[in-house]
Write a protein that holds these residues in place. Structure first.
Motif, PDB file in Angstrom:
ATOM      1  N   PHE A  61       0.845  -1.197   0.000  1.00  0.00           N
ATOM      2  CA  PHE A  61       0.000   0.000   0.000  1.00  0.00           C
ATOM      3  C   PHE A  61       0.884   1.252   0.000  1.00  0.00           C
ATOM      4  CE2 PHE A  61      -3.582  -2.115   2.745  1.00  0.00           C
ATOM      5  CZ  PHE A  61      -3.687  -3.130   1.827  1.00  0.00           C
ATOM      6  N   PRO A  62       0.440   2.318  -0.641  1.00  0.00           N
ATOM      7  CA  PRO A  62       1.149   3.601  -0.531  1.00  0.00           C
ATOM      8  C   PRO A  62       0.779   4.257   0.798  1.00  0.00           C
ATOM      9  CG  PRO A  62      -0.755   3.846  -1.963  1.00  0.00           C
ATOM     10  CD  PRO A  62      -0.703   2.392  -1.581  1.00  0.00           C
ATOM     11  N   ASN A  63       1.337   3.715   1.872  1.00  0.00           N
ATOM     12  CA  ASN A  63       0.879   4.005   3.225  1.00  0.00           C
ATOM     13  C   ASN A  63       2.077   3.868   4.153  1.00  0.00           C
ATOM     14  OD1 ASN A  63      -0.278   3.605   5.866  1.00  0.00           O
ATOM     15  ND2 ASN A  63      -2.188   2.989   4.903  1.00  0.00           N
ATOM     16  N   VAL A  64       2.209   4.743   5.146  1.00  0.00           N
ATOM     17  CA  VAL A  64       3.388   4.679   6.000  1.00  0.00           C
ATOM     18  C   VAL A  64       3.444   3.429   6.866  1.00  0.00           C
ATOM     19  CG1 VAL A  64       3.851   7.147   6.049  1.00  0.00           C
ATOM     20  CG2 VAL A  64       2.282   6.184   7.711  1.00  0.00           C
ATOM     21  N   THR A  65       2.321   2.722   7.052  1.00  0.00           N
ATOM     22  CA  THR A  65       2.395   1.442   7.745  1.00  0.00           C
ATOM     23  C   THR A  65       3.075   0.382   6.876  1.00  0.00           C
ATOM     24  OG1 THR A  65       0.163   0.818   7.024  1.00  0.00           O
ATOM     25  CG2 THR A  65       0.365   1.881   9.180  1.00  0.00           C
ATOM     26  N   ASP A 199     -13.451   4.495   2.371  1.00  0.00           N
ATOM     27  CA  ASP A 199     -12.072   4.464   1.897  1.00  0.00           C
ATOM     28  C   ASP A 199     -11.257   5.549   2.600  1.00  0.00           C
ATOM     29  OD1 ASP A 199      -9.738   5.186   0.088  1.00  0.00           O
ATOM     30  OD2 ASP A 199     -10.562   3.502  -1.028  1.00  0.00           O
ATOM     31  N   ASN A 200     -10.037   5.209   2.989  1.00  0.00           N
ATOM     32  CA  ASN A 200      -9.185   6.169   3.686  1.00  0.00           C
ATOM     33  C   ASN A 200      -8.971   7.463   2.903  1.00  0.00           C
ATOM     34  OD1 ASN A 200      -8.726   4.657   6.026  1.00  0.00           O
ATOM     35  ND2 ASN A 200      -7.005   3.562   5.113  1.00  0.00           N
ATOM     36  N   LYS A 201      -9.037   7.391   1.582  1.00  0.00           N
ATOM     37  CA  LYS A 201      -8.865   8.599   0.771  1.00  0.00           C
ATOM     38  C   LYS A 201     -10.036   9.562   0.942  1.00  0.00           C
ATOM     39  CE  LYS A 201      -6.146   6.395  -2.895  1.00  0.00           C
ATOM     40  NZ  LYS A 201      -6.130   6.023  -4.339  1.00  0.00           N
ATOM     41  N   VAL A 202     -11.198   9.005   1.256  1.00  0.00           N
ATOM     42  CA  VAL A 202     -12.421   9.800   1.361  1.00  0.00           C
ATOM     43  C   VAL A 202     -12.664  10.277   2.797  1.00  0.00           C
ATOM     44  CG1 VAL A 202     -14.936   9.717   1.035  1.00  0.00           C
ATOM     45  CG2 VAL A 202     -13.421   8.527  -0.570  1.00  0.00           C
ATOM     46  N   ALA A 215     -13.003   8.498  13.286  1.00  0.00           N
ATOM     47  CA  ALA A 215     -12.565   7.355  12.482  1.00  0.00           C
ATOM     48  C   ALA A 215     -11.518   6.551  13.234  1.00  0.00           C
ATOM     49  CB  ALA A 215     -11.990   7.842  11.155  1.00  0.00           C
ATOM     50  N   TRP A 216     -11.601   5.229  13.086  1.00  0.00           N
ATOM     51  CA  TRP A 216     -10.588   4.307  13.620  1.00  0.00           C
ATOM     52  C   TRP A 216      -9.760   3.915  12.403  1.00  0.00           C
ATOM     53  CZ3 TRP A 216     -10.986   1.790  18.720  1.00  0.00           C
ATOM     54  CH2 TRP A 216      -9.981   0.837  18.958  1.00  0.00           C
ATOM     55  N   VAL A 217      -8.604   4.535  12.243  1.00  0.00           N
ATOM     56  CA  VAL A 217      -7.876   4.445  10.977  1.00  0.00           C
ATOM     57  C   VAL A 217      -6.364   4.348  11.191  1.00  0.00           C
ATOM     58  CG1 VAL A 217      -9.541   5.580   9.458  1.00  0.00           C
ATOM     59  CG2 VAL A 217      -8.025   6.974  10.878  1.00  0.00           C
ATOM     60  N   PRO A 218      -5.659   3.831  10.159  1.00  0.00           N
ATOM     61  CA  PRO A 218      -4.194   3.773  10.224  1.00  0.00           C
ATOM     62  C   PRO A 218      -3.585   5.112   9.801  1.00  0.00           C
ATOM     63  CG  PRO A 218      -4.927   2.819   8.167  1.00  0.00           C
ATOM     64  CD  PRO A 218      -6.178   3.197   8.935  1.00  0.00           C
ATOM     65  N   GLU A 219      -2.296   5.217  10.038  1.00  0.00           N
ATOM     66  CA  GLU A 219      -1.554   6.369   9.556  1.00  0.00           C
ATOM     67  C   GLU A 219      -1.263   6.215   8.053  1.00  0.00           C
ATOM     68  OE1 GLU A 219      -1.221   8.975  11.045  1.00  0.00           O
ATOM     69  OE2 GLU A 219      -0.869   8.686  13.182  1.00  0.00           O
ATOM     70  N   PRO A 220      -1.226   7.347   7.325  1.00  0.00           N
ATOM     71  CA  PRO A 220      -1.255   8.725   7.803  1.00  0.00           C
ATOM     72  C   PRO A 220      -2.656   9.350   7.892  1.00  0.00           C
ATOM     73  CG  PRO A 220      -0.783   8.748   5.489  1.00  0.00           C
ATOM     74  CD  PRO A 220      -0.912   7.289   5.877  1.00  0.00           C
ATOM     75  N   THR A 221      -3.704   8.537   7.652  1.00  0.00           N
ATOM     76  CA  THR A 221      -5.060   9.100   7.701  1.00  0.00           C
ATOM     77  C   THR A 221      -5.361   9.697   9.070  1.00  0.00           C
ATOM     78  OG1 THR A 221      -5.764   7.434   6.094  1.00  0.00           O
ATOM     79  CG2 THR A 221      -7.492   8.620   7.250  1.00  0.00           C
ATOM     80  N   ALA A 222      -4.909   9.026  10.128  1.00  0.00           N
ATOM     81  CA  ALA A 222      -5.165   9.533  11.477  1.00  0.00           C
ATOM     82  C   ALA A 222      -4.573  10.932  11.656  1.00  0.00           C
ATOM     83  CB  ALA A 222      -4.587   8.578  12.518  1.00  0.00           C
ATOM     84  N   SER A 223      -3.348  11.120  11.213  1.00  0.00           N
ATOM     85  CA  SER A 223      -2.713  12.439  11.356  1.00  0.00           C
ATOM     86  C   SER A 223      -3.339  13.478  10.426  1.00  0.00           C
ATOM     87  CB  SER A 223      -1.209  12.329  11.101  1.00  0.00           C
ATOM     88  OG  SER A 223      -0.583  11.616  12.158  1.00  0.00           O
TER      89      SER A 223
END
Length: 371
Positions: A61-65, A199-202, A215-223
């Motif tokens: 994923f293009p995601n910091v996790t 979706d995290n993008k939305v 939201a209960w979400v992963p980074e970087p969506t949380a930040s």
């Protein structure tokens, strides 16, 4: 200890070990394709010797996790271990679509969360994949609108987003809801709390518009949500012993593992050395991950979002297998999974070989390893 802070229930683990193991409920899988980015051109190291495969195809994923593959590809650390075998990568927006790609033979190795890995393994009756390494822990938060929610009790009756039905964060949130004594239908998301699969993008736009209250979400969506005025009500790490829980694993197609163990070993060596480089060079690694994200999405993350997101994630090689057991048990109690047979889901043989060569101790499969 408050209900918001207590760790996952030990009896869920015991239940998982003791009860008869059944097949996964197909309706709980949440399998469905989402649009993903096109595969990027394969690399290769000059005239270096090829391993047993010309190319290895990875997904993440293009995601910091997923910092390990982001940095490992950006810095050429994985390709270096592959020599003349070319590395080709594809990015995905959700775990189920990555599992579909693995099952279809479109990718060979993937970085993915625990719930999709469990679903893929059980749905195929243990034939499609193996977890061969850990990659990251942490990086998941419950972020809320402080004007609407100031305490755990205020979450009741609100609309809270998760990334997808049955995904890792959705399972964690539903389990946490159950710990509060509240009722939610796991399929529809309706009940004492409205679970809105988004979706995290939305999610950031939904949060700004007020259509979700948190939201209960992963980074970087949380930040991102915090940058929009949100407040972290709960860091999921607080719910786990030692504040560690698996958020990203490395999985491999069983067919590819059987045919090309040398290639899998090289990728794992690249993963281990990437994680070591990230830990030794945190600032450079953060910049490298952001450069990779820019390459994938066309824009970097602002420092005010990337910095807190990066700090909340720990890269590691240990798959934290005991926490995957617990996450599976939580999915059962949440009503998204029937009792799964996870025996053999891990094959840590090659990882432990790599770790031994690096002078590092072996990691454990929590009795779920290859027999």
């Amino acid at each position: 200890m408050s209900s918001a802070a207590r760790p996952p229930r030990r009896r869920a683990l015991a239940a998982l070990a003791a009860l008869p193991l059944l097949a996964l409920s197909l309706g709980a899988c949440g399998y469905g394709s989402q649009k993903d980015s096109a595969a990027r051109p394969a690399g290769g190291t000059g005239n270096a010797k090829k391993l047993s495969a010309d190319t290895v195809r990875i997904g993440y994923f293009p995601n910091v996790t997923h910092a390990t593959p982001l940095v490992g590809e950006q810095e050429g650390l994985i390709q270096k271990e592959l020599g003349g075998t070319k590395l080709r990568s594809t990015t995905f927006n959700a775990g189920p679509s990555e599992i579909e790609a693995l099952n279809a033979g479109s990718i060979d190795i993937g970085w993915i969360g625990p719930s999709p890995a469990i679903n893929g393994y059980v749905k195929s009756k243990g034939k499609s994949l193996r977890i061969v390494s850990g990659s990251a822990s942490g990086g998941v938060k419950l972020v809320v609108d402080p004007k609407k929610i100031s305490s755990v009790d205020d979450v009741k009756g609100k609309r809270i987003a998760t990334p997808q039905k049955g995904n890792t964060q959705d399972v964690a949130f539903l389990h946490w809801i159950a710990q509060q004594g509240w009722k939610v239908d796991p399929q529809s998301g309706k009940g004492d709390v409205s679970v809105v699969r988004t979706d995290n993008k939305v999610t950031p736009d939904a949060f700004k518009s007020g259509s979700v209250d948190g939201a209960w979400v992963p980074e970087p969506t949380a930040s991102k949500l915090v940058s929009e005025g949100g407040k972290v009500l709960l860091d999921e790490a607080a719910l786990w012993p030692d504040r560690k829980f698996v958020i990203t694993n490395v999985v491999v197609s069983q067919k590819f593992l059987d045919a090309h163990p040398d290639v899998v070993e090289a990728v794992l060596r690249g993963s281990v050395r990437t994680n070591a480089w990230i830990k030794a060079n945190p600032d450079k690694a953060e910049a490298s991950a952001n450069a990779a994200l820019k390459k994938l999405s066309g824009k970097e993350l602002p420092a005010g979002i990337l910095a807190p997101a990066w700090k909340s994630i720990e890269v590691l090689d240990d798959p934290l297998a005991a926490t995957l057991r617990t996450e599976a048990a939580n999915a059962v109690t949440a009503g998204l999974l029937e009792e799964p047979d996870l025996s053999g889901i891990y094959d840590l043989t090659l990882l432990n070989k790599v770790l031994q060569a690096e002078g590092r101790p072996a990691v454990d499969a929590a009795k779920l390893g290859k027999q």
